[in-house]
Design a protein around this motif. Structure first.
Motif, PDB file in Angstrom:
ATOM      1  N   TYR A  99       0.847  -8.334  -5.846  1.00 23.96           N
ATOM      2  CA  TYR A  99       0.013  -8.006  -4.691  1.00 23.96           C
ATOM      3  C   TYR A  99       0.915  -7.760  -3.476  1.00 23.96           C
ATOM      4  O   TYR A  99       1.801  -8.558  -3.182  1.00 23.96           O
ATOM      5  CB  TYR A  99      -0.939  -9.155  -4.384  1.00 23.96           C
ATOM      6  N   TYR A 100       0.651  -6.673  -2.761  1.00 22.59           N
ATOM      7  CA  TYR A 100       1.509  -6.304  -1.637  1.00 22.59           C
ATOM      8  C   TYR A 100       0.690  -6.201  -0.351  1.00 22.59           C
ATOM      9  O   TYR A 100      -0.379  -5.586  -0.321  1.00 22.59           O
ATOM     10  CB  TYR A 100       2.189  -4.968  -1.918  1.00 22.59           C
ATOM     11  N   VAL A 101       1.233  -6.802   0.719  1.00 20.43           N
ATOM     12  CA  VAL A 101       0.626  -6.741   2.051  1.00 20.43           C
ATOM     13  C   VAL A 101       1.637  -6.102   2.988  1.00 20.43           C
ATOM     14  O   VAL A 101       2.788  -6.550   3.056  1.00 20.43           O
ATOM     15  CB  VAL A 101       0.248  -8.149   2.562  1.00 20.43           C
ATOM     16  N   HIS A 102       1.217  -5.061   3.709  1.00 23.83           N
ATOM     17  CA  HIS A 102       2.138  -4.267   4.530  1.00 23.83           C
ATOM     18  C   HIS A 102       1.567  -4.117   5.933  1.00 23.83           C
ATOM     19  O   HIS A 102       0.480  -3.565   6.105  1.00 23.83           O
ATOM     20  CB  HIS A 102       2.305  -2.892   3.877  1.00 23.83           C
ATOM     21  N   LEU A 103       2.296  -4.627   6.927  1.00 19.66           N
ATOM     22  CA  LEU A 103       1.911  -4.485   8.328  1.00 19.66           C
ATOM     23  C   LEU A 103       2.891  -3.550   9.018  1.00 19.66           C
ATOM     24  O   LEU A 103       4.084  -3.835   9.122  1.00 19.66           O
ATOM     25  CB  LEU A 103       1.898  -5.839   9.038  1.00 19.66           C
ATOM     26  N   GLU A 104       2.384  -2.418   9.475  1.00 17.49           N
ATOM     27  CA  GLU A 104       3.161  -1.415  10.197  1.00 17.49           C
ATOM     28  C   GLU A 104       2.211  -0.702  11.138  1.00 17.49           C
ATOM     29  O   GLU A 104       1.149  -0.232  10.699  1.00 17.49           O
ATOM     30  CB  GLU A 104       3.789  -0.417   9.219  1.00 17.49           C
ATOM     31  N   PRO A 105       2.525  -0.614  12.407  1.00 20.57           N
ATOM     32  CA  PRO A 105       1.596   0.019  13.351  1.00 20.57           C
ATOM     33  C   PRO A 105       1.143   1.397  12.877  1.00 20.57           C
ATOM     34  O   PRO A 105       1.953   2.293  12.645  1.00 20.57           O
ATOM     35  CB  PRO A 105       2.419   0.109  14.637  1.00 20.57           C
ATOM     36  N   GLY A 106      -0.156   1.552  12.688  1.00 19.45           N
ATOM     37  CA  GLY A 106      -0.714   2.822  12.270  1.00 19.45           C
ATOM     38  C   GLY A 106      -0.581   3.132  10.794  1.00 19.45           C
ATOM     39  O   GLY A 106      -0.991   4.214  10.347  1.00 19.45           O
ATOM     40  N   HIS A 107      -0.021   2.198  10.027  1.00 20.05           N
ATOM     41  CA  HIS A 107       0.206   2.483   8.599  1.00 20.05           C
ATOM     42  C   HIS A 107       0.132   1.191   7.781  1.00 20.05           C
ATOM     43  O   HIS A 107       0.986   0.918   6.948  1.00 20.05           O
ATOM     44  CB  HIS A 107       1.565   3.149   8.417  1.00 20.05           C
ATOM     45  N   CYS A 108      -0.899   0.409   8.000  1.00 20.70           N
ATOM     46  CA  CYS A 108      -1.066  -0.849   7.270  1.00 20.70           C
ATOM     47  C   CYS A 108      -1.759  -0.580   5.930  1.00 20.70           C
ATOM     48  O   CYS A 108      -2.598   0.321   5.825  1.00 20.70           O
ATOM     49  CB  CYS A 108      -1.906  -1.829   8.078  1.00 20.70           C
ATOM     50  N   LEU A 109      -1.409  -1.377   4.942  1.00 22.73           N
ATOM     51  CA  LEU A 109      -2.070  -1.191   3.650  1.00 22.73           C
ATOM     52  C   LEU A 109      -1.993  -2.449   2.797  1.00 22.73           C
ATOM     53  O   LEU A 109      -1.185  -3.347   3.039  1.00 22.73           O
ATOM     54  CB  LEU A 109      -1.472  -0.006   2.897  1.00 22.73           C
ATOM     55  N   LEU A 110      -2.839  -2.457   1.777  1.00 20.08           N
ATOM     56  CA  LEU A 110      -2.835  -3.464   0.727  1.00 20.08           C
ATOM     57  C   LEU A 110      -2.624  -2.710  -0.582  1.00 20.08           C
ATOM     58  O   LEU A 110      -3.185  -1.627  -0.780  1.00 20.08           O
ATOM     59  CB  LEU A 110      -4.155  -4.225   0.683  1.00 20.08           C
ATOM     60  N   ALA A 111      -1.825  -3.261  -1.479  1.00 17.41           N
ATOM     61  CA  ALA A 111      -1.568  -2.589  -2.748  1.00 17.41           C
ATOM     62  C   ALA A 111      -1.507  -3.604  -3.876  1.00 17.41           C
ATOM     63  O   ALA A 111      -1.185  -4.778  -3.662  1.00 17.41           O
ATOM     64  CB  ALA A 111      -0.259  -1.796  -2.677  1.00 17.41           C
ATOM     65  N   VAL A 112      -1.827  -3.135  -5.071  1.00 14.89           N
ATOM     66  CA  VAL A 112      -1.849  -3.990  -6.256  1.00 14.89           C
ATOM     67  C   VAL A 112      -1.235  -3.213  -7.420  1.00 14.89           C
ATOM     68  O   VAL A 112      -1.502  -2.021  -7.576  1.00 14.89           O
ATOM     69  CB  VAL A 112      -3.286  -4.399  -6.640  1.00 14.89           C
ATOM     70  N   GLY A 113      -0.425  -3.891  -8.230  1.00 12.48           N
ATOM     71  CA  GLY A 113       0.125  -3.244  -9.418  1.00 12.48           C
ATOM     72  C   GLY A 113       1.630  -3.165  -9.385  1.00 12.48           C
ATOM     73  O   GLY A 113       2.294  -3.911  -8.664  1.00 12.48           O
ATOM     74  N   ASN A 114       2.190  -2.249 -10.174  1.00 15.37           N
ATOM     75  CA  ASN A 114       3.648  -2.077 -10.220  1.00 15.37           C
ATOM     76  C   ASN A 114       4.028  -0.667  -9.797  1.00 15.37           C
ATOM     77  O   ASN A 114       3.227   0.255  -9.876  1.00 15.37           O
ATOM     78  CB  ASN A 114       4.188  -2.394 -11.625  1.00 15.37           C
ATOM     79  N   TYR A 115       5.264  -0.530  -9.322  1.00 10.41           N
ATOM     80  CA  TYR A 115       5.697   0.729  -8.708  1.00 10.41           C
ATOM     81  C   TYR A 115       6.603   1.566  -9.605  1.00 10.41           C
ATOM     82  O   TYR A 115       6.802   2.731  -9.372  1.00 10.41           O
ATOM     83  CB  TYR A 115       6.438   0.430  -7.399  1.00 10.41           C
TER      84      TYR A 115
END
Length: 237
Positions: A99-115
């Motif tokens: 599980y991935y949590v990403h905080l970036e002004p104007g580009h926040c997201l949540l992601a699940v899985g493998n890359y």
């Protein structure tokens, strides 16, 4: 988690990405990072409620250095412009999904899985999809999965870029993978080269404590898909 404090610092870094400025504002960085780490700790606790494998993951296990590796990049900016946490029971470098949590002004997201997956494991995952087609479709064509990760574009089944509001599969083959039937009804799933599902959120998403409830909804929607692929990947790790 004081999201506004985090975004204020990250916005300042975007406009002052140099060592001199950073050293002069080291206290601001320490304060913003502490706020983010507190949020990560909360996220781990909430994820562990429905995924017990995550219970032993620490904040240190999940977070990254703020300093960029510029050795092979044309961009020599020394610092990142985001905070990210990858919450994975096997560690940040594991092949299995997390599980991935990403905080970036104007580009926040949540992601699940493998890359990324090696070819042999990717082939095994494709075989798993075909062998258990009904189970797979229940995972990726459920109402919840489509709500958070389905394409918003009418012309395609899935988004073709990480910059899209949401999607499934960061990289895809243009044609059928070698050794698989070209006429397979659900060929779009065999063309995937990863099993990453992502969902962008507004910066305001992280204000207050309600974001944890919404995060859980997003992550739970993708967990069945990730579990199915992890059951294959774990045989190789």
């Amino acid at each position: 988690m004081n999201a506004q404090q985090i975004f204020t610092f990250l916005s300042d870094v975007m406009h002052n990405n140099n060592r001199e400025w950073f050293q002069a504002h080291r206290a601001d960085y320490d304060a913003a990072r502490l706020e983010f780490e507190q949020g990560v700790a909360q996220a781990i606790g909430r994820i562990a409620d429905f995924d017990s494998e995550i219970a032993s993951v620490t904040v240190k296990d999940a977070t990254y250095r703020f300093y960029r590796d510029t050795r092979f990049s044309a961009d020599k900016s020394p610092y990142k412009n985001h905070f990210g946490a990858y919450i994975n029971a096997h560690g940040k470098k594991a092949l299995r999904g997390g599980y991935y949590v990403h905080l970036e002004p104007g580009h926040c997201l949540l992601a699940v899985g493998n890359y990324w997956l090696p070819t042999n494991i990717l082939s095994a995952c494709r075989n798993e999809i075909m062998a258990n087609e009904e189970q797979w479709l229940k995972c990726v064509e459920s109402r919840a999965f489509k709500k958070y990760f389905g394409s918003k574009q009418e012309t395609t089944d899935w988004a073709e870029s990480w910059d899209a509001p949401q999607g499934f599969g960061l990289t895809k083959l243009k044609t059928c993978p070698s050794g698989f039937p070209r006429d397979y009804e659900y060929i779009k799933y065999l063309r995937l080269k990863d099993y990453c599902a992502w969902h962008h959120v507004d910066d305001s998403f992280f204000e207050g404590d309600g974001w944890l409830d919404e995060m859980v909804k997003v992550f739970r929607a993708a967990k069945p898909m990730m579990d199915m692929m992890n059951s294959v990947i774990d045989d190789y790790e």
